[in-house]
Design a protein around this motif. Structure first.
Motif, PDB file in Angstrom:
ATOM      1  N   ARG A 121       0.832  -1.205   0.000  1.00 25.20           N
ATOM      2  CA  ARG A 121       0.000   0.000   0.000  1.00 25.20           C
ATOM      3  C   ARG A 121       0.867   1.256   0.000  1.00 25.20           C
ATOM      4  O   ARG A 121       0.569   2.239  -0.675  1.00 25.20           O
ATOM      5  CB  ARG A 121      -0.930  -0.005   1.210  1.00 25.20           C
ATOM      6  N   PHE A 122       1.962   1.200   0.744  1.00 24.75           N
ATOM      7  CA  PHE A 122       2.904   2.325   0.761  1.00 24.75           C
ATOM      8  C   PHE A 122       3.469   2.567  -0.641  1.00 24.75           C
ATOM      9  O   PHE A 122       3.516   3.698  -1.118  1.00 24.75           O
ATOM     10  CB  PHE A 122       4.039   2.049   1.748  1.00 24.75           C
ATOM     11  N   VAL A 123       3.879   1.492  -1.303  1.00 24.59           N
ATOM     12  CA  VAL A 123       4.429   1.599  -2.662  1.00 24.59           C
ATOM     13  C   VAL A 123       3.363   2.143  -3.619  1.00 24.59           C
ATOM     14  O   VAL A 123       3.652   2.981  -4.471  1.00 24.59           O
ATOM     15  CB  VAL A 123       4.975   0.230  -3.137  1.00 24.59           C
ATOM     16  N   ALA A 124       2.131   1.699  -3.453  1.00 22.87           N
ATOM     17  CA  ALA A 124       1.042   2.191  -4.301  1.00 22.87           C
ATOM     18  C   ALA A 124       0.785   3.674  -4.050  1.00 22.87           C
ATOM     19  O   ALA A 124       0.303   4.377  -4.948  1.00 22.87           O
ATOM     20  CB  ALA A 124      -0.226   1.386  -4.058  1.00 22.87           C
ATOM     21  N   GLY A 125       1.112   4.159  -2.877  1.00 25.55           N
ATOM     22  CA  GLY A 125       0.961   5.576  -2.567  1.00 25.55           C
ATOM     23  C   GLY A 125       1.805   6.445  -3.474  1.00 25.55           C
ATOM     24  O   GLY A 125       1.462   7.590  -3.765  1.00 25.55           O
ATOM     25  N   ARG A 126       2.886   5.906  -3.970  1.00 22.41           N
ATOM     26  CA  ARG A 126       3.734   6.634  -4.912  1.00 22.41           C
ATOM     27  C   ARG A 126       2.958   6.937  -6.194  1.00 22.41           C
ATOM     28  O   ARG A 126       3.059   8.014  -6.752  1.00 22.41           O
ATOM     29  CB  ARG A 126       4.982   5.819  -5.220  1.00 22.41           C
ATOM     30  N   ASP A 127       2.193   5.974  -6.645  1.00 14.59           N
ATOM     31  CA  ASP A 127       1.442   6.142  -7.892  1.00 14.59           C
ATOM     32  C   ASP A 127       0.295   7.135  -7.751  1.00 14.59           C
ATOM     33  O   ASP A 127      -0.127   7.721  -8.740  1.00 14.59           O
ATOM     34  CB  ASP A 127       0.911   4.788  -8.377  1.00 14.59           C
ATOM     35  N   THR A 128      -0.198   7.308  -6.537  1.00 19.36           N
ATOM     36  CA  THR A 128      -1.315   8.236  -6.333  1.00 19.36           C
ATOM     37  C   THR A 128      -0.851   9.604  -5.824  1.00 19.36           C
ATOM     38  O   THR A 128      -1.674  10.478  -5.600  1.00 19.36           O
ATOM     39  CB  THR A 128      -2.332   7.650  -5.330  1.00 19.36           C
ATOM     40  N   ALA A 129       0.460   9.768  -5.654  1.00 19.36           N
ATOM     41  CA  ALA A 129       0.990  11.052  -5.182  1.00 19.36           C
ATOM     42  C   ALA A 129       0.674  12.136  -6.201  1.00 19.36           C
ATOM     43  O   ALA A 129       0.823  11.935  -7.404  1.00 19.36           O
ATOM     44  CB  ALA A 129       2.493  10.945  -4.956  1.00 19.36           C
ATOM     45  N   ASP A 130       0.231  13.282  -5.701  1.00 23.92           N
ATOM     46  CA  ASP A 130      -0.190  14.354  -6.592  1.00 23.92           C
ATOM     47  C   ASP A 130       0.923  15.349  -6.908  1.00 23.92           C
ATOM     48  O   ASP A 130       0.744  16.236  -7.724  1.00 23.92           O
ATOM     49  CB  ASP A 130      -1.389  15.099  -6.005  1.00 23.92           C
ATOM     50  N   SER A 131       2.069  15.198  -6.305  1.00 23.91           N
ATOM     51  CA  SER A 131       3.177  16.122  -6.504  1.00 23.91           C
ATOM     52  C   SER A 131       4.402  15.378  -7.035  1.00 23.91           C
ATOM     53  O   SER A 131       4.727  14.293  -6.536  1.00 23.91           O
ATOM     54  CB  SER A 131       3.507  16.780  -5.163  1.00 23.91           C
ATOM     55  N   PRO A 132       5.101  15.948  -8.009  1.00 25.92           N
ATOM     56  CA  PRO A 132       6.329  15.308  -8.488  1.00 25.92           C
ATOM     57  C   PRO A 132       7.384  15.193  -7.387  1.00 25.92           C
ATOM     58  O   PRO A 132       8.150  14.233  -7.356  1.00 25.92           O
ATOM     59  CB  PRO A 132       6.823  16.224  -9.606  1.00 25.92           C
ATOM     60  N   VAL A 133       7.398  16.165  -6.484  1.00 23.80           N
ATOM     61  CA  VAL A 133       8.344  16.114  -5.369  1.00 23.80           C
ATOM     62  C   VAL A 133       8.020  14.931  -4.466  1.00 23.80           C
ATOM     63  O   VAL A 133       8.908  14.178  -4.065  1.00 23.80           O
ATOM     64  CB  VAL A 133       8.320  17.438  -4.568  1.00 23.80           C
ATOM     65  N   LEU A 134       6.744  14.746  -4.157  1.00 24.25           N
ATOM     66  CA  LEU A 134       6.341  13.624  -3.313  1.00 24.25           C
ATOM     67  C   LEU A 134       6.655  12.292  -3.996  1.00 24.25           C
ATOM     68  O   LEU A 134       7.111  11.360  -3.347  1.00 24.25           O
ATOM     69  CB  LEU A 134       4.849  13.710  -2.963  1.00 24.25           C
ATOM     70  N   LYS A 135       6.451  12.213  -5.302  1.00 23.98           N
ATOM     71  CA  LYS A 135       6.799  10.981  -6.029  1.00 23.98           C
ATOM     72  C   LYS A 135       8.291  10.702  -5.927  1.00 23.98           C
ATOM     73  O   LYS A 135       8.702   9.550  -5.740  1.00 23.98           O
ATOM     74  CB  LYS A 135       6.382  11.090  -7.494  1.00 23.98           C
ATOM     75  N   ALA A 136       9.113  11.737  -6.035  1.00 20.78           N
ATOM     76  CA  ALA A 136      10.560  11.562  -5.912  1.00 20.78           C
ATOM     77  C   ALA A 136      10.945  11.098  -4.510  1.00 20.78           C
ATOM     78  O   ALA A 136      11.826  10.245  -4.352  1.00 20.78           O
ATOM     79  CB  ALA A 136      11.274  12.868  -6.257  1.00 20.78           C
ATOM     80  N   VAL A 137      10.281  11.639  -3.505  1.00 26.54           N
ATOM     81  CA  VAL A 137      10.550  11.223  -2.123  1.00 26.54           C
ATOM     82  C   VAL A 137      10.162   9.752  -1.945  1.00 26.54           C
ATOM     83  O   VAL A 137      10.910   8.969  -1.362  1.00 26.54           O
ATOM     84  CB  VAL A 137       9.817  12.132  -1.115  1.00 26.54           C
ATOM     85  N   TYR A 138       8.984   9.375  -2.462  1.00 23.93           N
ATOM     86  CA  TYR A 138       8.577   7.963  -2.417  1.00 23.93           C
ATOM     87  C   TYR A 138       9.623   7.088  -3.095  1.00 23.93           C
ATOM     88  O   TYR A 138      10.010   6.042  -2.572  1.00 23.93           O
ATOM     89  CB  TYR A 138       7.229   7.765  -3.118  1.00 23.93           C
ATOM     90  N   ASP A 139      10.083   7.489  -4.278  1.00 18.88           N
ATOM     91  CA  ASP A 139      11.084   6.699  -5.011  1.00 18.88           C
ATOM     92  C   ASP A 139      12.342   6.501  -4.170  1.00 18.88           C
ATOM     93  O   ASP A 139      12.879   5.392  -4.091  1.00 18.88           O
ATOM     94  CB  ASP A 139      11.444   7.376  -6.331  1.00 18.88           C
ATOM     95  N   ALA A 140      12.810   7.568  -3.544  1.00 16.49           N
ATOM     96  CA  ALA A 140      14.025   7.480  -2.727  1.00 16.49           C
ATOM     97  C   ALA A 140      13.829   6.546  -1.538  1.00 16.49           C
ATOM     98  O   ALA A 140      14.700   5.726  -1.234  1.00 16.49           O
ATOM     99  CB  ALA A 140      14.429   8.877  -2.257  1.00 16.49           C
ATOM    100  N   VAL A 141      12.686   6.657  -0.881  1.00 17.31           N
ATOM    101  CA  VAL A 141      12.426   5.816   0.289  1.00 17.31           C
ATOM    102  C   VAL A 141      12.259   4.353  -0.122  1.00 17.31           C
ATOM    103  O   VAL A 141      12.825   3.456   0.510  1.00 17.31           O
ATOM    104  CB  VAL A 141      11.184   6.318   1.064  1.00 17.31           C
TER     105      VAL A 141
END
Length: 133
Positions: free
Chosen positions: A89-109
């Protein structure tokens, strides 16, 4: 008499909501730590969810990631079988992130967890793309 009781309940709820919204991250993390020390992981999970809600609204992505991962760990204490679905579910949160910055943070984590994982985290390899030199 009933009116006084209703007003008292409304007042108490209003103060509780105001305290939750006005609470600093430091106080929320302290509250979660206190629940952990008392061996109350479900209560600590509730605080982690409050931190995530607050962090998402304030775009405090470090707090968001810390609380989300801590929540997974706490659920792991309650039920070890829940770690994998929660991480998915955490990984899927990356796909639903509304900000490119948040997606990058998800990718790093996600990449960091994948690198440090001592056990097989199923499905994570589909989301991790190592940087090639």
């Amino acid at each position: 008499m009933k009116m006084k009781r209703i007003l008292l309940v409304v007042f108490v709820l209003a103060v509780a909501v105001a305290a939750a919204w006005g609470a600093s991250y430091k106080s929320l993390w302290r509250q979660a730590s206190a629940f952990e020390k008392k061996d109350l992981p479900r209560s600590a999970v509730s605080v982690m969810q409050n931190i995530q809600t607050k962090a998402r609204k304030e775009k405090a992505y470090g707090q968001l990631m810390s609380a989300a991962l801590k929540e997974i760990c706490l659920w792991g204490q309650i039920s070890p079988d829940s770690i994998q679905p929660l991480f998915n579910r955490f990984v899927a949160g990356r796909d639903t992130a509304d900000s490119p910055v948040l997606k990058a943070v998800y990718d790093a984590v996600i990449y960091s967890v994948w690198q440090r994982s001592t056990y097989n985290v199923q499905g994570i390899k589909d989301h991790v793309h190592p940087i090639k030199p």
